[in-house]
Design an enzyme around this catalytic site. Structure first.
Site, PDB file in Angstrom:
ATOM      1  N   CYS A   1       0.845  -1.201   0.000  1.00  0.00           N
ATOM      2  CA  CYS A   1       0.000   0.000   0.000  1.00  0.00           C
ATOM      3  C   CYS A   1       0.882   1.253   0.000  1.00  0.00           C
ATOM      4  O   CYS A   1       0.568   2.241  -0.665  1.00  0.00           O
ATOM      5  CB  CYS A   1      -0.945  -0.007   1.195  1.00  0.00           C
TER       6      CYS A   1
ATOM      7  N   ASP B   1      10.063  -6.309  -9.009  1.00  0.00           N
ATOM      8  CA  ASP B   1      10.418  -6.876  -7.702  1.00  0.00           C
ATOM      9  C   ASP B   1      11.811  -6.382  -7.315  1.00  0.00           C
ATOM     10  O   ASP B   1      12.730  -6.337  -8.142  1.00  0.00           O
ATOM     11  CB  ASP B   1      10.397  -8.413  -7.775  1.00  0.00           C
TER      12      ASP B   1
ATOM     13  N   HIS C   1      -0.233  -8.383   1.148  1.00  0.00           N
ATOM     14  CA  HIS C   1      -1.106  -7.666   0.195  1.00  0.00           C
ATOM     15  C   HIS C   1      -1.031  -8.505  -1.066  1.00  0.00           C
ATOM     16  O   HIS C   1       0.060  -8.669  -1.634  1.00  0.00           O
ATOM     17  CB  HIS C   1      -0.579  -6.242  -0.030  1.00  0.00           C
TER      18      HIS C   1
ATOM     19  N   HIS D   1      -0.520 -10.353  -4.322  1.00  0.00           N
ATOM     20  CA  HIS D   1       0.304  -9.971  -5.475  1.00  0.00           C
ATOM     21  C   HIS D   1       0.551 -11.192  -6.336  1.00  0.00           C
ATOM     22  O   HIS D   1       0.621 -12.318  -5.835  1.00  0.00           O
ATOM     23  CB  HIS D   1       1.629  -9.354  -5.028  1.00  0.00           C
TER      24      HIS D   1
HETATM   25  P1  5GP Z   1       5.944 -13.251  -1.696  1.00  0.00           P
HETATM   26  O1  5GP Z   1       7.099 -13.967  -1.071  1.00  0.00           O
HETATM   27  O2  5GP Z   1       5.037 -12.639  -0.645  1.00  0.00           O
HETATM   28  O3  5GP Z   1       5.171 -14.056  -2.695  1.00  0.00           O
HETATM   29  O4  5GP Z   1       6.574 -12.086  -2.536  1.00  0.00           O
HETATM   30  C1  5GP Z   1       6.917 -10.846  -2.004  1.00  0.00           C
HETATM   31  C2  5GP Z   1       7.845 -10.192  -2.993  1.00  0.00           C
HETATM   32  O5  5GP Z   1       7.905  -8.826  -2.694  1.00  0.00           O
HETATM   33  C3  5GP Z   1       9.275 -10.741  -2.944  1.00  0.00           C
HETATM   34  O6  5GP Z   1       9.632 -11.262  -4.210  1.00  0.00           O
HETATM   35  C4  5GP Z   1      10.103  -9.513  -2.555  1.00  0.00           C
HETATM   36  O7  5GP Z   1      11.339  -9.471  -3.228  1.00  0.00           O
HETATM   37  C5  5GP Z   1       9.196  -8.375  -2.959  1.00  0.00           C
HETATM   38  N1  5GP Z   1       9.362  -7.172  -2.167  1.00  0.00           N
HETATM   39  C6  5GP Z   1       9.391  -7.080  -0.806  1.00  0.00           C
HETATM   40  N2  5GP Z   1       9.540  -5.812  -0.424  1.00  0.00           N
HETATM   41  C7  5GP Z   1       9.601  -5.069  -1.559  1.00  0.00           C
HETATM   42  C8  5GP Z   1       9.753  -3.666  -1.794  1.00  0.00           C
HETATM   43  O8  5GP Z   1       9.854  -2.829  -0.891  1.00  0.00           O
HETATM   44  N3  5GP Z   1       9.786  -3.256  -3.097  1.00  0.00           N
HETATM   45  C9  5GP Z   1       9.661  -4.154  -4.134  1.00  0.00           C
HETATM   46  N4  5GP Z   1       9.716  -3.641  -5.379  1.00  0.00           N
HETATM   47  N5  5GP Z   1       9.518  -5.475  -3.938  1.00  0.00           N
HETATM   48  C10 5GP Z   1       9.487  -5.933  -2.663  1.00  0.00           C
HETATM   49 ZN    ZN Z   2      -1.818  -3.275   1.220  1.00  0.00          ZN
END
Ligand code: 5GP
Ligand code: ZN
Length: 115
Positions: free
Chosen positions: A7, A30, A99, A101
């Site tokens: 967010c 990412d 959130h 994604h």
């Molecule tokens: P999940 O593990 O929840 O499926 O994926 C979360 C993703 O968010 C990870 O691939 C991580 O690298 C990415 N991520 C986490 N924090 C940030 C951020 O502050 N900026 C960006 N661009 N990506 C983020």
């Molecule tokens: Zn959110």
């Protein structure tokens, strides 16, 4: 959702490299890419995970997310070589940001099964 990192990204409180944006959806690179192309696509409405979609939101928001995938894959010319769309849901799914994604991964041969 003031504490939600995504967010904050969509409110531009945290910088990101935006790939696509419209009224309902934001897509950005990412920060820790797992492939040459690694884009996160999120609905602007805060929904914690796939399991937290209401039927109503699923019907209205999910198509917008996948339409964004279509636009992005066309814009980045990913259709010929292919790509993968991933949603990690909950603990066993490996979700680390609360959130919803979708990961769009492309630019290398991806392996199966995932780890
Ligand atoms: P999940 O593990 O929840 O499926 O994926 C979360 C993703 O968010 C990870 O691939 C991580 O690298 C990415 N991520 C986490 N924090 C940030 C951020 O502050 N900026 C960006 N661009 N990506 C983020
Ligand atoms: Zn959110």
């Amino acid at each position: 959702m003031s504490e939600c990192i995504f967010c904050k990204i969509l409110n531009k409180e945290i910088p990101s490299e935006i790939v696509f944006e419209n009224d309902e959806v934001l897509a950005f690179n990412d920060v820790n890419p797992q492939a040459p192309t690694h884009i996160l696509i999120i609905p602007k409405k805060h929904i914690s995970s796939f399991s937290d979609f209401s039927e109503e939101d699923m019907g209205s928001i999910l198509p917008k997310v996948f339409l964004a995938v279509k636009y992005i894959t066309e814009k980045l010319d990913l259709k010929k070589e292919g790509y993968r769309i991933v949603n990690n849901c909950g603990k066993n799914g490996g979700q680390t940001v609360g959130h919803i994604h979708f990961h769009l991964l492309a630019g290398r041969q991806l392996q199966w099964p995932p780890g």
